[in-house]
Structure formats: C-alpha cells, structure tokens
Write a protein that holds these residues in place. Structure first.
Motif, PDB file in Angstrom:
ATOM      1  N   LEU A  35      35.764  39.287  44.069  1.00 48.66           N
ATOM      2  CA  LEU A  35      36.823  40.241  43.711  1.00 48.66           C
ATOM      3  C   LEU A  35      38.192  39.789  44.229  1.00 48.66           C
ATOM      4  O   LEU A  35      39.216  40.378  43.848  1.00 48.66           O
ATOM      5  CB  LEU A  35      36.508  41.620  44.300  1.00 48.66           C
ATOM      6  CG  LEU A  35      35.127  42.216  43.977  1.00 48.66           C
ATOM      7  CD1 LEU A  35      34.971  43.581  44.641  1.00 48.66           C
ATOM      8  CD2 LEU A  35      34.952  42.347  42.459  1.00 48.66           C
ATOM      9  N   LEU A  36      38.187  38.768  45.076  1.00 46.55           N
ATOM     10  CA  LEU A  36      39.431  38.325  45.724  1.00 46.55           C
ATOM     11  C   LEU A  36      39.971  37.038  45.111  1.00 46.55           C
ATOM     12  O   LEU A  36      39.208  36.189  44.625  1.00 46.55           O
ATOM     13  CB  LEU A  36      39.196  38.093  47.219  1.00 46.55           C
ATOM     14  CG  LEU A  36      38.572  39.253  48.010  1.00 46.55           C
ATOM     15  CD1 LEU A  36      38.319  38.851  49.448  1.00 46.55           C
ATOM     16  CD2 LEU A  36      39.465  40.482  47.938  1.00 46.55           C
ATOM     17  N   SER A  37      41.288  36.923  45.127  1.00 50.10           N
ATOM     18  CA  SER A  37      41.907  35.674  44.661  1.00 50.10           C
ATOM     19  C   SER A  37      41.664  34.544  45.663  1.00 50.10           C
ATOM     20  O   SER A  37      41.580  33.379  45.297  1.00 50.10           O
ATOM     21  CB  SER A  37      43.422  35.864  44.495  1.00 50.10           C
ATOM     22  OG  SER A  37      43.705  36.843  43.534  1.00 50.10           O
ATOM     23  N   LYS A  90      42.164  40.470  43.071  1.00 46.23           N
ATOM     24  CA  LYS A  90      42.488  40.190  41.680  1.00 46.23           C
ATOM     25  C   LYS A  90      42.902  41.483  40.988  1.00 46.23           C
ATOM     26  O   LYS A  90      42.348  42.546  41.273  1.00 46.23           O
ATOM     27  CB  LYS A  90      41.299  39.553  40.973  1.00 46.23           C
ATOM     28  CG  LYS A  90      40.939  38.173  41.505  1.00 46.23           C
ATOM     29  CD  LYS A  90      39.715  37.613  40.802  1.00 46.23           C
ATOM     30  CE  LYS A  90      39.314  36.235  41.362  1.00 46.23           C
ATOM     31  NZ  LYS A  90      38.095  35.726  40.713  1.00 46.23           N
ATOM     32  N   GLN A  91      43.800  41.386  40.047  1.00 49.88           N
ATOM     33  CA  GLN A  91      44.358  42.555  39.355  1.00 49.88           C
ATOM     34  C   GLN A  91      43.269  43.403  38.705  1.00 49.88           C
ATOM     35  O   GLN A  91      43.262  44.635  38.826  1.00 49.88           O
ATOM     36  CB  GLN A  91      45.375  42.075  38.290  1.00 49.88           C
ATOM     37  CG  GLN A  91      45.903  43.165  37.371  1.00 49.88           C
ATOM     38  CD  GLN A  91      46.766  44.183  38.083  1.00 49.88           C
ATOM     39  OE1 GLN A  91      47.446  43.867  39.020  1.00 49.88           O
ATOM     40  NE2 GLN A  91      46.714  45.432  37.656  1.00 49.88           N
ATOM     41  N   GLU A  92      42.293  42.752  38.084  1.00 46.84           N
ATOM     42  CA  GLU A  92      41.290  43.484  37.333  1.00 46.84           C
ATOM     43  C   GLU A  92      40.286  44.209  38.221  1.00 46.84           C
ATOM     44  O   GLU A  92      39.563  45.111  37.763  1.00 46.84           O
ATOM     45  CB  GLU A  92      40.538  42.542  36.385  1.00 46.84           C
ATOM     46  CG  GLU A  92      39.839  41.369  37.050  1.00 46.84           C
ATOM     47  CD  GLU A  92      40.706  40.138  37.151  1.00 46.84           C
ATOM     48  OE1 GLU A  92      40.177  39.019  37.234  1.00 46.84           O
ATOM     49  OE2 GLU A  92      41.978  40.302  37.179  1.00 46.84           O
ATOM     50  N   ALA A 132      37.889  48.528  42.038  1.00 48.68           N
ATOM     51  CA  ALA A 132      36.650  48.261  42.756  1.00 48.68           C
ATOM     52  C   ALA A 132      36.860  48.258  44.263  1.00 48.68           C
ATOM     53  O   ALA A 132      35.985  48.667  45.030  1.00 48.68           O
ATOM     54  CB  ALA A 132      36.059  46.920  42.299  1.00 48.68           C
ATOM     55  N   ILE A 133      38.015  47.760  44.696  1.00 49.13           N
ATOM     56  CA  ILE A 133      38.307  47.710  46.138  1.00 49.13           C
ATOM     57  C   ILE A 133      38.796  49.061  46.614  1.00 49.13           C
ATOM     58  O   ILE A 133      38.314  49.616  47.609  1.00 49.13           O
ATOM     59  CB  ILE A 133      39.341  46.619  46.433  1.00 49.13           C
ATOM     60  CG1 ILE A 133      38.761  45.228  46.130  1.00 49.13           C
ATOM     61  CG2 ILE A 133      39.778  46.691  47.908  1.00 49.13           C
ATOM     62  CD1 ILE A 133      37.616  44.819  46.998  1.00 49.13           C
ATOM     63  N   SER A 160      53.911  36.751  42.362  1.00 49.10           N
ATOM     64  CA  SER A 160      54.969  36.637  41.369  1.00 49.10           C
ATOM     65  C   SER A 160      54.407  36.723  39.951  1.00 49.10           C
ATOM     66  O   SER A 160      55.062  37.214  39.036  1.00 49.10           O
ATOM     67  CB  SER A 160      55.705  35.303  41.557  1.00 49.10           C
ATOM     68  OG  SER A 160      54.794  34.209  41.476  1.00 49.10           O
ATOM     69  N   SER A 161      53.166  36.294  39.764  1.00 50.87           N
ATOM     70  CA  SER A 161      52.557  36.360  38.419  1.00 50.87           C
ATOM     71  C   SER A 161      51.955  37.739  38.142  1.00 50.87           C
ATOM     72  O   SER A 161      51.632  38.063  37.000  1.00 50.87           O
ATOM     73  CB  SER A 161      51.472  35.284  38.290  1.00 50.87           C
ATOM     74  OG  SER A 161      50.418  35.536  39.206  1.00 50.87           O
ATOM     75  N   GLY A 162      51.785  38.523  39.145  1.00 48.69           N
ATOM     76  CA  GLY A 162      51.176  39.846  38.977  1.00 48.69           C
ATOM     77  C   GLY A 162      49.664  39.822  38.911  1.00 48.69           C
ATOM     78  O   GLY A 162      49.031  40.885  38.777  1.00 48.69           O
ATOM     79  N   GLN A 163      49.044  38.665  39.041  1.00 51.50           N
ATOM     80  CA  GLN A 163      47.596  38.540  38.945  1.00 51.50           C
ATOM     81  C   GLN A 163      46.898  38.885  40.266  1.00 51.50           C
ATOM     82  O   GLN A 163      45.699  39.135  40.279  1.00 51.50           O
ATOM     83  CB  GLN A 163      47.224  37.106  38.542  1.00 51.50           C
ATOM     84  CG  GLN A 163      47.732  36.704  37.164  1.00 51.50           C
ATOM     85  CD  GLN A 163      47.175  37.604  36.083  1.00 51.50           C
ATOM     86  OE1 GLN A 163      45.968  37.902  36.036  1.00 51.50           O
ATOM     87  NE2 GLN A 163      48.031  38.100  35.183  1.00 51.50           N
ATOM     88  N   THR A 164      47.660  38.865  41.377  1.00 53.63           N
ATOM     89  CA  THR A 164      47.069  39.155  42.686  1.00 53.63           C
ATOM     90  C   THR A 164      47.810  40.326  43.323  1.00 53.63           C
ATOM     91  O   THR A 164      49.050  40.359  43.349  1.00 53.63           O
ATOM     92  CB  THR A 164      47.170  37.935  43.611  1.00 53.63           C
ATOM     93  OG1 THR A 164      46.472  36.831  43.021  1.00 53.63           O
ATOM     94  CG2 THR A 164      46.560  38.241  44.981  1.00 53.63           C
ATOM     95  N   LEU A 165      47.004  41.294  43.812  1.00 55.49           N
ATOM     96  CA  LEU A 165      47.557  42.439  44.518  1.00 55.49           C
ATOM     97  C   LEU A 165      47.149  42.356  45.988  1.00 55.49           C
ATOM     98  O   LEU A 165      45.998  42.035  46.301  1.00 55.49           O
ATOM     99  CB  LEU A 165      47.043  43.750  43.918  1.00 55.49           C
ATOM    100  CG  LEU A 165      47.307  43.975  42.430  1.00 55.49           C
ATOM    101  CD1 LEU A 165      46.681  45.277  41.981  1.00 55.49           C
ATOM    102  CD2 LEU A 165      48.798  43.985  42.136  1.00 55.49           C
TER     103      LEU A 165
END
Length: 782
Positions: free
Chosen positions: A182-184, A200-202, A206-207, A216-221
C-alpha cells in the motif's frame, strides 16, 4: 594627526600589518582604533608596554588567547533582561576559560628574575569566575547542545520523548512490514513535525488517517495513520515542554551572566588590551625593530633606520639626525634616488613611535613626540576642483603654515615644483625660512640648484643628498648628510654613449657659477666618502688597540700573580730550612750543656753563645700589608669590578663600566650612577668569597671556591672571570668544579661550553644532575 597625513605616510598599511598579529577580534578592534599619541608620558607608557612583552616574544613563548571572543554585546543584552542563545552562553564560558589560561601563563613565566610589572598588573585585574564557567559547561556541551544533565525536568521530558518516538516507530514499522504493497516506499518520514508514511493515492482509504502532504505528482500521500495520532500529539506536547525547559535554563544562565556584568566586561577589556600589546611586540620582532627613546625636544637620531614597508632584504638603511645642531634638512639630487623614501621613513617612524610601536633601526635610536606631523608629498591635483599640480601643493602648504609651531614635524617633497623654476626656487626658500623661523623640524626635498647653497647660508639648516653611482648609473639610496646633490647629467650622458663633442658644448653653455657649485659638490662628496673610510679604519685600529691593551693588562696581572706565588714558595722553603737548622742548633747546644760539667765554662758564657747562634741566622723580610694611600688610590687606573669609595656621599661601591678616560659607571647600594674620576677613591680589587673548603698548595693556603656563579654578569666579563677561575682551580689542584650560568636564553651557557671545549686542561664538561642545578650548571673535570 589628521587622516590625510596618516594616508599620505601610509600609516594605514602599518595598521593592516599590525592587525594580522592580533589573535582575537578584541585585539583587532583596538588595532583599528590606533592613533599616534601626542603626550610624552602616554607615549613612554605605550613603549614600556611593548618593550616588556617583547621580552616574552623573543623567547618564542606564545600566550594562549584561543577561544576568547568579544562577548560585550551578549553581556549588555543579558543585563537588560534578554535571554542568550546556547552559542552566546558558550562564548561567555570559553572567554572566562581563556582569561584564566592567560592569567596562568603570566604567573608561570620565568624570565631570569626580570620583572613584568605592566603585564602582571593587567592579569591581576582578571576575575576567574570559575563557578559561572562550570555552570554553563554543565548545561551546554561544546557543540552548543543543552545536555540532559542541565536539569532533572529536562532529563525526564527527554526520556518521555524517546519513549513516544519508540512507540510511534514500532507501530509505523508494523505498517511497513505488513502493508508494504500500500506504500510508495517502506520508509518512515516526518511532515509538519509529525511522523507519517508515504501512501499510494489509490490506497488512501485502506490506511485511513490524516494527510499532511503529497508528492509533486500527486501519486503519493504522506499520511498519519489514526493509530498514531494520539502518540504524535503526546510527542508534540513533550517537545513543547522540552523547548520551554530549555528556555528556562537559558534564562537562568543569562541572569547569572548579567549578575557578573562588571567582571565580565573588565575581563574582556583586559584580554583585548593584552592581545593588542602582544600584536605590537610581534610586529616589532618581524621588523627587527628597536625601542626608541622618546623626548619632548624635537630631537631625532636613528642609526641604520629602514622604511617599515620595504622588505628588509631590499631596503637600504640610513642614519638620520635632526633637532640638535640643526633643525632642518634640505635633500637635493636627481629623481629615483630615494629622497621621498627617506622623507616618508622619518615621518612614518615618528607616527609608529608615538603609537607605541618599535621602529626598524638599531638599538639606541631616539625620536621626538610631536603635536602634529605635516606632509606635502606626491601630486594631488584634482580635475574636479580644477587644481593644477602647483595649486594642489600650495593649498597644502598654506594650511601647513597656518598651524605649524615648534612642536611640529614638516615634510616637504619637491618644494616649489610645478611652476617657473626661478620663481619656484625663490618661493621654496621663502617657505623654508618661514617654517624654520617657527622652530619646527623640517625635512624638504627639491630639484632646484639654487637650494644647494641654502644650507650654507643658514646656521640651523644642513644640506643632504642621496648618493648616485655614476659607474653603474644607479642610485645607492644612501643618505649623505652635509653634502648637496648634483645632477650628474654629463657623466650619465657620457656613460650612455652621447658624443663627447656634444657634452663639451653643453658644458660650455653652463654658467661659471653652476660649474663652481658642481665642482664644490663633487669635492664635498669625495671628502665625505674619504672621511667615512678613514673613520672606519680609525675605528678598527681603536678596537684593536683596546683589545691589545686588555691583553697586556691581563698578562701583566698574571705575571704579578705568578711572581707573588714564587716569592711565597721561596719564603716558605727558606722558612722550613731555617726551622730545621734552628732545631739542629738547639740539639747541639743541649749536648754541649750536658758536657759543661767537664769544662770550665760559666753559665753566662753559654747564654751568650746561644744568643750569638740565633743572631747568626738570616732573617726573612715578610711583605707588610700597606695601608692604602689616598692620593695614590685616586691616581690608580680603575677597572670594572674594583672596589671604590664615592667621596661625595662617603659610601663604598663597585666599578661597573669605564665610560670614558675620566668618567665611570659605578654601583653604590642599589644606585647606578656616572661619576668623574676625582670623585672616586680606589679601595682594592674585589675579594673572592670562600664558602667551600680551603685548598692547600705546597704548604700555602690558596683560597678558591669549587663553584663560580656567573649569573647576572655581562657576556665578556663572565668569560674573563671564567678564564681566571679555571687557572685558580688548576693551581688549587681540584679534580672538579661547577660553573653556575643559569638557563635563561642560553647565550651565556653556550659561551661557557664553547670556552671549556677549547681549554686543554679540562678533561670533561657536562650539565649538572637533578640535585646540582640541571642545565643551569656545567660541571668540569680536570
């Protein structure tokens, strides 16, 4: 002293050089503020400070000034209630420590009984403040970090912080192990001072938790899981308490620093002053400078003086004297000869001396304290002010004449230049007359031939020039006092290849007066050089004569001693022979008396016979100790070490040095004075004290100690005493003797060791043992 003079004479460059020798910002600050003093007492005090510390610098003893900083702004801020940072508190502690080290350094100095009253007086004013230093060091480490031991509360808070951090990491590590998909990235990071995970954004739902940032890409929170929100809150609260406790500790330290404001401020001032004095001494050592004697009479005398800003291996040293028999010097001669350098050298050395700096000249130099130093040097024409070269010079000269007096040193470079030669020369002479009439000290340079005769028409003005070598077409930069300069144009042109017919034609166009002047100058130069050579030869002959006289006196003294010893030996031998003969005669008489009953001799006849026997014995005339004859004592030639009586005060003393044929330097009690010969009565040679067993040589008592103490003696006197002492020890028959020379700079010890190496009767020489004085004593074996 105005700023223009300091700039023209390049005093600022001396300041820059001096600043490089200061070890602290405090010392550099005092260097930047240095200005020449104008009161004789103040200048002498500054020179005393520099000279005292120079003794330490010459022995390569480095004073520990590391860690000392300018903490005065921090002290003032703490005094008005401000809270100092950890770095500021640490600077205070380090400065206190540096002050204690300086104090310890001075207390442990050993300069062979030389006193350091000024330096010792300064360090006595330094307050140790050890308790404040230890309180700061117990709270803050060398990196400026407040340690856990600073307080019990801080230790407790930091323990809880580490506990919270460990619990948060344990929970987050379980996420990275069990939910890595679930993690980048399987890492733990921090956002907004809170621990988070890169999700990860998706998989945001779940977390679950709070989002603090995103890539910067918005794919990782960067999310803070719900499970650690409370722990993060507790950690943040503990960190806040830690900061509050640290602020409280620093506030307490700041208050304690404020309580010592006076002592801290005084320590900083004293340490800066000490650094400043050491910087002046180091600059003097670098320049191979000497302490000048200062006066208030406008008298300047320097032997082999050098320009302070020219490298020692390039500069030409010169003798300069002004202010006694003449008050002004006019230097004439061609360009590039060194006239301006000489001018600046005198001015700059004067400014340095009045600032407490030593000057690059031989020992014994003397300089005057002036209220003002005026200088008109260089071309200061200004396009903006529409001033020509002549106008700019005149502007300066007008200002100088307004303020010049008998406490002024005036330096004129190319006086009267920049206008018609005849008018310029006349104006130069008139300006010189005006300044000289005010009893100022003046040194001027000029090209004008009319000024070459100026010094001959004024009693208090002397001509001078800078020597020029016609053979090499180069100036020698040597200053010739009393000889005006000449152009050398014809000689130089001839050396450079100009046809002789052109040169002869030019000579024909020169006026008779000019020719006579040039001939006179050439004759003066030749006479001056011959006089210098004759003086050097005469000086060499004088030195050789003095040495020969000393050698003869020494040999005569040894001859007298040897004659006295032979006389004593002969007398002792004769005495023994007489004693033996007397005993033999007594024995014979006794035998005869026993036989008198067999002869018809009366008692009185035996007594008469015995008397005649005694009268037949030769009588030795013992040397009687004569009482010193006062008149003879007054006529006796005195030598260093002789015991004398100073008749004017009826006190006994000792001759230290012969100043001239009729004058001596003597010590009476604690006083050292120069007196005339007729005021002294010779009492005798110095008596050698005896604190060791008496040595017996062939029946006579020969008094000599097994130790010779040379401490405090002059180098030459010490070696003379050593030579005499070794002769005495050899006569006494001692197997060993000790020479006490002390440690000190090692010059006397080295001289003693070189002497004993050359002596053929000395078998071995070594330093004393731990109980014999160590390297301060040399033990000789014969």
């Amino acid at each position: 002293m105005n700023e223009r003079i300091l700039r023209v004479l390049e005093f600022k460059k001396i300041i820059e050089n001096l600043s490089t020798h200061a070890a602290t910002t405090l010392g550099k600050g005092l260097v930047s503020q240095l200005k020449p003093a104008t009161e004789l007492e103040q200048v002498i005090e500054l020179q005393d400070e520099t000279d005292e510390v120079t003794q330490i610098v010459r022995l390569n003893k480095a004073i520990p000034l590391g860690g000392i900083t300018d903490i005065r702004s921090s002290i003032k801020r703490s005094a008005i209630g401000g809270v100092l940072s950890t770095e500021e508190c640490l600077d205070v502690a380090n400065t206190i420590y540096g002050g204690r080290q300086v104090k310890l350094f001075v207390d442990n100095l050993d300069l062979e009984e030389k006193e350091l009253p000024i330096l010792e007086g300064l360090v006595e004013q330094i307050t140790p403040l050890r308790e404040l230093e230890m309180e700061i060091k117990n709270c803050i480490d060398d990196r400026g970090y407040v340690m856990d031991s600073a307080s019990a509360s801080l230790r407790s808070i930091r323990t809880s912080i580490r506990t919270f951090e460990n619990r948060i990491r344990e929970k987050l590590e379980s996420y990275t192990r069990n939910n890595s998909n679930l993690l980048s990235d399987a890492i733990i990071t921090i956002r907004n001072d809170r621990y988070v995970l890169p999700v990860k954004q998706e998989y945001r739902g779940a977390i679950g938790g709070i989002v603090h940032d995103q890539s910067s890409s918005g794919q990782t929170l960067f999310m803070e899981p719900k499970a650690i929100v409370d722990l993060n809150n507790q950690l943040h609260g503990a960190i806040t308490k830690e900061k509050q406790e640290i602020d409280r500790i620093l506030r307490e330290l700041s208050q304690k620093i404020a309580a010592e404001e006076h002592d801290l401020d005084q320590n900083v001032t004293i340490l800066g002053q000490i650094d400043f004095i050491f910087a002046r001494a180091k600059l003097g050592q670098e320049m191979k400078a000497a302490r000048p004697k200062m006066n208030n009479h406008g008298f300047i005398q320097m032997k082999q003086a050098r320009h302070p800003l020219i490298p020692i291996d390039e500069v030409v040293a010169n003798d300069v004297e002004i202010g006694k028999t003449y008050s002004s010097i006019v230097i004439t001669g061609p360009n590039t000869g060194g006239k301006t350098v000489t001018l600046k050298m005198v001015g700059l050395c004067t400014l340095m001396a009045q600032s407490g700096l030593q000057v690059p000249a031989l020992d014994g130099c003397e300089l005057a304290v002036f209220n003002e130093v005026f200088a008109d040097i260089g071309d200061e024409q200004s396009i903006e002010q529409n001033l020509s070269t002549f106008s700019s010079h005149m502007t300066n000269i007008v200002d100088i004449i307004k303020h010049v007096d008998d406490r002024s040193l005036v330096l004129f470079d190319e006086l009267g230049s920049g206008t018609d030669p005849q008018e310029g020369a006349a104006l130069a002479m008139a300006i010189l007359d005006e300044v000289v009439s005010r009893d100022a000290r003046v040194i001027a340079t000029t090209h004008y031939p009319e000024l070459k005769a100026y010094g001959y028409n004024r009693s208090n003005v002397v001509n001078a020039s800078v020597e020029f070598n016609v053979e090499t077409l180069q100036p020698t930069y040597r200053l010739l006092i009393g000889v005006p300069g000449r152009s050398n144009a014809f000689e130089i042109s001839n050396r450079l290849g100009l046809e002789s017919r052109i040169i002869e034609r030019a000579k024909g166009l020169v006026g008779v007066d000019s020719k006579n002047v040039e001939t006179m100058i050439a004759s003066l130069e030749k006479s001056h050089l011959e006089a210098e050579r004759d003086y050097e030869k005469a000086h060499e002959v004088l030195l050789e004569t003095e040495k020969l006289r000393e050698d003869i006196a020494k040999e005569w003294k040894q001859l007298e001693q040897k004659k006295e010893e032979l006389y004593k030996k002969a007398e002792e031998k004769a005495e023994k022979a007489l004693t033996k003969a007397r005993k033999e005669a007594e024995r014979i008489v006794s035998e005869i008396r026993q036989m008198k009953s067999n002869v018809s001799l009366k008692e009185h006849e035996w007594i008469e016979a015995k008397k005649m026997l005694e009268e037949a014995q030769p009588h030795l005339t013992k040397k009687q100790t004569k009482q010193p004859d006062k008149k003879a004592a007054e006529q006796k030639e005195l030598q260093p070490g002789d015991e004398i009586k100073l008749l004017t005060v009826n006190q006994k003393g000792e001759v230290l040095e012969k100043v001239s044929d009729n004058e001596f330097l003597v010590q009476v009690g604690i006083m050292k004075v120069k007196v005339k010969r007729h005021e002294l009565q010779f009492l005798g040679k110095p008596k050698q004290t005896m604190d060791k067993p008496v040595a017996t040589i062939k029946g006579s008592n020969y008094h000599v100690s097994t130790e010779l103490d040379l401490r405090g003696e002059r180098y030459e006197d010490a070696l003379l005493k050593l030579e005499k002492y070794i002769d005495d020890v050899l006569l006494a028959g001692y197997p060993k003797a000790s020479i006490i020379h002390g440690k000190g700079t090692g010059a006397l010890r080295k001289g003693v060791q070189e002497f004993v190496k050359r002596h053929p009767q000395i078998k071995n020489a070594q330093s004393g043992g731990s109980g014999e004085g160590g390297s301060g004593v040399t033990v000789l074996e014969f």
